[in-house]
Design a protein around this motif. Structure first.
Motif, PDB file in Angstrom:
ATOM      1  N   LYS A 282       0.846  -1.196   0.000  1.00 59.55           N
ATOM      2  CA  LYS A 282       0.000   0.000   0.000  1.00 59.55           C
ATOM      3  C   LYS A 282       0.879   1.242   0.000  1.00 59.55           C
ATOM      4  O   LYS A 282       2.028   1.209   0.451  1.00 59.55           O
ATOM      5  N   ILE A 283       0.320   2.318  -0.541  1.00 56.87           N
ATOM      6  CA  ILE A 283       1.047   3.575  -0.634  1.00 56.87           C
ATOM      7  C   ILE A 283       0.894   4.339   0.675  1.00 56.87           C
ATOM      8  O   ILE A 283      -0.220   4.531   1.169  1.00 56.87           O
ATOM      9  N   ALA A 284       2.017   4.763   1.235  1.00 52.54           N
ATOM     10  CA  ALA A 284       1.993   5.462   2.521  1.00 52.54           C
ATOM     11  C   ALA A 284       1.643   6.938   2.344  1.00 52.54           C
ATOM     12  O   ALA A 284       1.721   7.496   1.251  1.00 52.54           O
ATOM     13  N   TYR A 285       1.252   7.558   3.441  1.00 50.67           N
ATOM     14  CA  TYR A 285       0.966   8.989   3.479  1.00 50.67           C
ATOM     15  C   TYR A 285       2.226   9.736   3.927  1.00 50.67           C
ATOM     16  O   TYR A 285       2.988   9.257   4.763  1.00 50.67           O
ATOM     17  N   LEU A 286       2.389  10.954   3.391  1.00 50.74           N
ATOM     18  CA  LEU A 286       3.473  11.820   3.837  1.00 50.74           C
ATOM     19  C   LEU A 286       2.917  13.131   4.360  1.00 50.74           C
ATOM     20  O   LEU A 286       1.912  13.646   3.856  1.00 50.74           O
ATOM     21  N   GLU A 287       3.598  13.670   5.346  1.00 48.57           N
ATOM     22  CA  GLU A 287       3.175  14.921   5.946  1.00 48.57           C
ATOM     23  C   GLU A 287       3.173  16.048   4.922  1.00 48.57           C
ATOM     24  O   GLU A 287       4.105  16.195   4.141  1.00 48.57           O
ATOM     25  N   CYS A 288       2.119  16.842   4.929  1.00 48.12           N
ATOM     26  CA  CYS A 288       2.010  17.992   4.039  1.00 48.12           C
ATOM     27  C   CYS A 288       1.883  19.257   4.890  1.00 48.12           C
ATOM     28  O   CYS A 288       0.881  19.444   5.576  1.00 48.12           O
ATOM     29  N   MET A 289       2.889  20.113   4.817  1.00 54.65           N
ATOM     30  CA  MET A 289       2.913  21.302   5.666  1.00 54.65           C
ATOM     31  C   MET A 289       2.076  22.444   5.112  1.00 54.65           C
ATOM     32  O   MET A 289       1.834  23.425   5.812  1.00 54.65           O
ATOM     33  N   VAL A 290       1.610  22.334   3.885  1.00 51.48           N
ATOM     34  CA  VAL A 290       0.863  23.447   3.285  1.00 51.48           C
ATOM     35  C   VAL A 290      -0.573  23.066   2.944  1.00 51.48           C
ATOM     36  O   VAL A 290      -1.304  23.869   2.369  1.00 51.48           O
ATOM     37  N   CYS A 291      -0.969  21.841   3.272  1.00 52.05           N
ATOM     38  CA  CYS A 291      -2.335  21.407   2.976  1.00 52.05           C
ATOM     39  C   CYS A 291      -3.291  21.907   4.069  1.00 52.05           C
ATOM     40  O   CYS A 291      -3.030  21.723   5.260  1.00 52.05           O
ATOM     41  N   GLU A 292      -4.390  22.500   3.678  1.00 52.40           N
ATOM     42  CA  GLU A 292      -5.326  23.065   4.642  1.00 52.40           C
ATOM     43  C   GLU A 292      -6.242  22.018   5.262  1.00 52.40           C
ATOM     44  O   GLU A 292      -6.629  22.130   6.423  1.00 52.40           O
ATOM     45  N   ASP A 293      -6.591  20.993   4.492  1.00 54.54           N
ATOM     46  CA  ASP A 293      -7.611  20.051   4.946  1.00 54.54           C
ATOM     47  C   ASP A 293      -7.058  18.806   5.632  1.00 54.54           C
ATOM     48  O   ASP A 293      -7.779  18.134   6.380  1.00 54.54           O
ATOM     49  N   THR A 294      -5.816  18.457   5.366  1.00 61.03           N
ATOM     50  CA  THR A 294      -5.277  17.224   5.933  1.00 61.03           C
ATOM     51  C   THR A 294      -3.784  17.361   6.155  1.00 61.03           C
ATOM     52  O   THR A 294      -3.087  17.973   5.346  1.00 61.03           O
TER      53      THR A 294
END
Length: 264
Positions: free
Chosen positions: A246-258
């Protein structure tokens, strides 16, 4: 999945260096343009002896991480023009560039970056010519884990620390090679900022598919592959592979919703 974007010969990070985009660069122009250029010569004899956009055979070298998408494009072109035969040789990035410099039968190179000043100087001094190139598409690198793994959230700092062997040493990180590939070059340049990774925790596979197979059979493995190897829901083999990884999630410092993102 982390996302990095580059222009010219260098890459820069976006989404706080969380999402990596690769641009495919075609040296000597795109396949169609190559065929047109070859066809511009005199054709006093049998036209079948000359290449054209609708007839002929060419050899190209392609970064192995682009194999799935390139095979689709080549198949579509050859179906549209039955008289054409595009022979793609899938290799690590460094070998593709070597073909550009030394293989006279090679007509184009498709990789993730443009020429450096040093490379342009070499071609200018040795061949009195600098091949044209252009960015034609974007790609991404996905972080993949075993389907049974619960470890699916990553930050860029965590990846950096693990690649250096400072944390989570029980987890093996798998690349499509330990050198000469675009994935390795990007990680060293943009994630490790030029530092070396710890070879005791980083494993080399020969191809992107081997990376996926290794992660599929090793619960603690983390794989880094081009997204076109795993992100196309219209390719049955990739859909099947998503039953094992499965594809992992990476932290997003500029995303407003997640706070975390992944490509699909």
């Amino acid at each position: 999945m982390a996302s990095l974007e580059f222009t010219g010969g260098t890459r820069k990070t976006i989404l706080e260096e969380m999402i990596k985009s690769q641009r495919l660069s075609i040296f000597l122009s795109c396949v169609c343009m190559l065929l047109l250029l070859v066809a511009c010569g005199p054709q006093k004899n049998d036209p079948s002896r000359f290449d054209s956009p609708s007839h002929g055979t060419i050899n190209i070298s392609v970064d192995e991480s682009f194999k799935p998408v390139m095979e689709e494009q080549i198949a579509m072109y050859e179906t549209s023009y039955p008289g054409t035969n595009i022979i793609a040789h899938y290799k690590p990035e460094a070998e593709c560039l070597r073909d550009l410099f030394t293989d006279t039968s090679n007509r184009a190179v498709i990789i993730t970056r443009g020429l450096t000043e040093k490379e342009e100087k070499f071609l200018r001094d040795s061949l009195k010519y600098i091949p044209g190139w252009n960015a034609v598409a974007t790609d991404a690198i996905a972080v993949v884990v075993n389907s049974a793994s619960y470890d699916t959230l990553f930050t860029l700092n965590r990846l950096e620390q693990q690649l250096k062997g400072k944390i989570n040493r029980n987890q093996q990180i798998v690349f499509d090679g330990l050198n000469a590939t675009s994935t390795v070059r990007f990680v060293v340049d943009s994630v490790l900022k030029g530092a070396a990774f710890d070879t005791s925790v980083v494993k080399a596979a020969r191809t992107s598919n081997e990376v996926l197979e290794y992660v599929a059979t090793n619960k603690n493995a983390i794989g880094l592959v081009g997204i076109n190897w795993i992100g196309n829901p219209e390719v049955p083999e990739q859909v099947k592979m998503l039953e094992k990884v499965k594809i992992a999630y990476l932290e997003c410092m500029v995303c407003e919703d997640t706070p975390y993102v992944k490509p699909m």
